[in-house]
Design an enzyme around this catalytic site. Structure first.
Site, PDB file in Angstrom:
ATOM      1  N   GLU A 126     -21.585 -54.121  -5.528  1.00  0.00           N
ATOM      2  CA  GLU A 126     -22.237 -55.184  -4.755  1.00  0.00           C
ATOM      3  C   GLU A 126     -22.592 -54.570  -3.419  1.00  0.00           C
ATOM      4  OE1 GLU A 126     -22.850 -57.540  -1.955  1.00  0.00           O
ATOM      5  OE2 GLU A 126     -20.923 -58.516  -2.283  1.00  0.00           O
TER       6      GLU A 126
ATOM      7  N   CYS B 236     -23.608 -60.213   3.718  1.00  0.00           N
ATOM      8  CA  CYS B 236     -24.529 -59.497   2.825  1.00  0.00           C
ATOM      9  C   CYS B 236     -25.574 -60.433   2.242  1.00  0.00           C
ATOM     10  CB  CYS B 236     -23.754 -58.791   1.722  1.00  0.00           C
ATOM     11  SG  CYS B 236     -22.723 -59.872   0.714  1.00  0.00           S
TER      12      CYS B 236
END
Length: 498
Positions: A245, A279
Site C-alpha cells: 500500500e 495517503c
C-alpha cells in the site's frame, strides 16, 4: 561538535532508537535496535508461535482477538494520548483513528471462519464423480512494516487480518512511532501471553530490509512508493509475496449538481485531517466551471477557521521533519508557475507546523499536482465538465482513492476513477468500512487489506478434490479405451458445442 537534534526525528543513542515529539521534542520512548540476526531470530520464534496459534482454530483465535479488541477500546484515551505525544496528531484525530482500528479487529475476528474456513465448492459435470473443497491456510509468519502517519489503524489493517487468518506477525513499526508500535505488541501480549504471536523489531530502514530477507512467508508494507519498490526488490530475492500500500495523490471531483456546502466540508476534512498526512487524503480537486468560484469560497472559509498548534488545535505538527521541505517546494513551485494562494501560501510553512494552504490555477504538470505532498495543502482547478475532471484525475500513475460530489452522475463518475476505492458525497469513508477491501492500483501498490479480500490476502488457497463415485467418462487414466475417448468427445460437443 554536537549534532543538532531535530524534534520528531528519530535518533540512535547507545544502540537504542529514541523517539521524540515533533511538537515539543519530549521523549516518547527508546527501544533496542534489532540486528539482522535478531530479526531472523524473531521470525524463528514467531514460526513456532504460529503453529500454536494456528492450532487454536478460528474459535480460539476469535476469542483472543475479541479480548484484544476490548482492551484497545478500554484504553482508547491512553493510546490516543501516546499517538499525540509521539506523532503530534491531535487527540481527537487519534481517537477517530482508534475507533476505526477497533472496528477492523472486531470484523476480522468475527468473519475469519466464514471467509477462510473449509467449504464445499460446486463441481462441474465433466468431473461430476469428484467433490470439490476449498480452504485458506495461514502462511505462517507475516512481516508487517507500518507507517508513522496512522501508526495504529494502518498496521492493524494487516495485523488483525493476518492474525485472524492464523498467522503470527513480526511487526516493524516506523522509526517515527516505535512507542505506539510497541504499545500494540505489549497490549496483545496481555491477552495472548503464551507465545510471541505478535512481536516487534525496531530500527531504521535496514531493519525493514532485514525483515524482508528474514524468511517470513509474506510481507505487508505501507509507505511511500519509492520504499515500496525497495521492499519488492528485496522480497524478490526469495520470491516472498508482498502486499504493498504505497503513496497516493487522490482527487475529488465536484460536479455541477453537487451540494457545495457538503462538498466543502468533506473536502476540508479529507485534505487537512492529520495535517494532510494521509495517503488517501484529498490533494487535488477538480470543480466544474459553474460551481468553481462558489466552491472555492466555501473551502477557504472553512479551512481558514482551523487552528494550528501543539495541543487542542485542529491541525498538529508535521510528524516527519524532512517533509517540511517537500511541502515548501510544492507551494513555491505552484506559485512560481502562475498558481494563486487563496489561503496560506509561501509563508505557510512555519516548522514544525504548516498552515492550511489552498492553491488555485496550478498547472497540471507542477509538483503540487503531480507529486504526493503529504501536508495541509490543496490544489483546486477549474474544469469544463466532469469528463475533463475524470481525465485529469486519472492522468497520474497513482491510483489509491478518490471522491466525487454530485447527484445524477456521481456514482458513474466514481466508477471511472482509476483507483482502488472511491467515496461518493463523502471523503475517506471507505477506509473505515471494515466490509470493503482497501488498496490501490498503479504506483499506489497492489493487494488488499480489510474486508473479505483482506482476510484472503493472508491465507493460501488450498484446493482439494475427493472421488465420490466411479467415472462415467474416464479420461485421466491410462486405462481409458478408444470408446471412452469417443464418448468424452461426444459429451463435450453436446454440452459446449452450441
Amino acid at each position: 561538535m554536537t549534532a543538532v537534534q531535530v524534534p520528531g526525528a528519530p535518533r540512535i543513542e547507545d544502540g537504542l532508537l529514541v523517539s521524540t515529539s515533533p511538537a515539543t521534542g519530549a521523549e516518547a520512548g527508546r527501544y533496542p535496535i534489532a540486528t539482522a540476526a535478531e530479526v531472523t531470530e524473531a521470525v524463528k520464534r514467531a514460526r513456532a508461535a504460529a503453529e500454536w496459534w494456528a492450532g487454536l482454530g478460528f474459535a480460539g483465535r476469535r476469542r483472543r482477538l475479541l479480548r484484544w479488541r476490548a482492551l484497545l477500546a478500554q484504553r482508547i484515551e491512553q493510546l490516543a494520548e501516546l499517538i499525540h505525544t509521539e506523532g503530534g496528531k491531535p487527540v481527537a484525530d487519534a481517537v477517530v483513528e482508534l475507533v476505526t482500528a477497533v472496528e477492523h479487529v472486531d470484523w476480522a475476528a468475527r468473519n475469519a471462519r466464514r471467509v477462510l474456513g473449509p467449504r464445499r465448492v460446486r463441481s462441474r459435470l465433466v468431473l461430476a464423480e469428484f467433490s470439490a473443497h476449498l480452504e485458506y491456510q495461514p502462511y505462517g509468519v507475516v512481516g508487517v512494516i507500518g507507517p508513522w502517519n496512522y501508526p495504529v489503524f494502518t498496521p492493524i489493517g494487516s495485523t488483525a487480518y493476518a492474525l485472524a487468518a492464523g498467522n503470527a506477525v513480526v511487526f516493524k513499526p516506523s522509526e517515527y512511532t516505535p512507542a505506539v508500535g510497541q504499545w500494540l505488541v505489549d497490549s496483545f501480549a496481555e491477552v495472548v501471553p503464551e507465545h510471541p504471536v505478535l512481536t516487534a523489531v525496531h530500527g531504521l530502514g535496514d531493519v525493514g530490509a532485514a525483515l524482508c530477507r528474514s524468511g517470513v512467508d509474506k510481507i505487508a508494507f505501507t509507505g511511500s512508493t519509492a520504499t515500496a519498490k525497495k521492499v519488492m526488490t528485496a522480497c524478490a530475492e526469495s520470491l516472498t509475496p508482498v502486499l504493498l500500500e504505497a503513496g497516493g495523490k487522490d482527487a475529488m471531483i465536484v460536479d455541477a449538481d453537487a451540494d457545495l456546502d457538503a462538498a466543502a466540508e468533506a473536502c476540508v476534512w479529507g485534505a487537512l485531517t492529520n495535517a494532510g498526512q494521509t495517503c488517501i487524503g484529498i490533494e487535488r480537486v477538480y470543480a466544474v466551471e459553474p460551481v468553481f468560484d462558489a466552491f472555492v469560497g466555501k473551502v477557504v472559509e472553512r479551512a481558514g477557521r482551523l487552528t494550528v498548534g501543539a495541543d487542542g488545535a485542529d491541525i498538529g505538527p508535521i510528524t516527519m521533519p524532512s517533509q517540511l521541505d517537500v511541502i515548501r517546494r510544492h507551494i513555491d513551485d505552484a506559485l512560481a508557475r502562475g498558481g494563486r494562494a487563496v489561503l496560506g501560501g509561501a509563508d505557510a510553512v512555519q516548522p514544525p507546523y504548516v498552515r492550511p494552504t489552498v492553491l488555485v490555477d496550478v498547472p497540471e504538470d507542477s509538483a503540487a499536482v503531480r507529486e504526493e505532498t503529504f501536508g495541509p495543502t490543496l490544489t483546486i482547478n477549474r474544469v469544463r465538465d466532469a469528463e475533463e475532471a475524470v481525465s485529469r484525475a486519472n492522468a497520474l500513475p497513482y491510483g489509491l482513492g478518490g471522491s466525487v460530489f454530485g447527484r445524477q452522475r456521481a456514482v458513474a463518475i466514481a466508477r471511472r476513477l482509476r483507483s482502488g476505492m472511491a467515496s461518493v458525497n463523502s471523503t475517506l469513508t471507505f477506509a473505515g468500512m471494515s466490509t470493503l477491501p482497501f488498496g490501490g492500483v498503479g504506483e499506489s501498490g497492489f493487494g488488499r487489506i480489510h474486508g473479505e479480500d483482506g482476510l484472503r490476502e493472508f491465507g493460501r488457497a488450498k484446493a482439494i478434490t475427493r472421488r465420490r463415485a466411479r467415472s462415467l467418462l474416464p479420461s485421466t487414466t491410462f486405462d481409458r479405451t478408444p470408446t471412452d475417448v469417443a464418448r468424452l468427445v461426444k459429451a463435450i460437443k453436446v454440452m459446449y458445442g452450441r
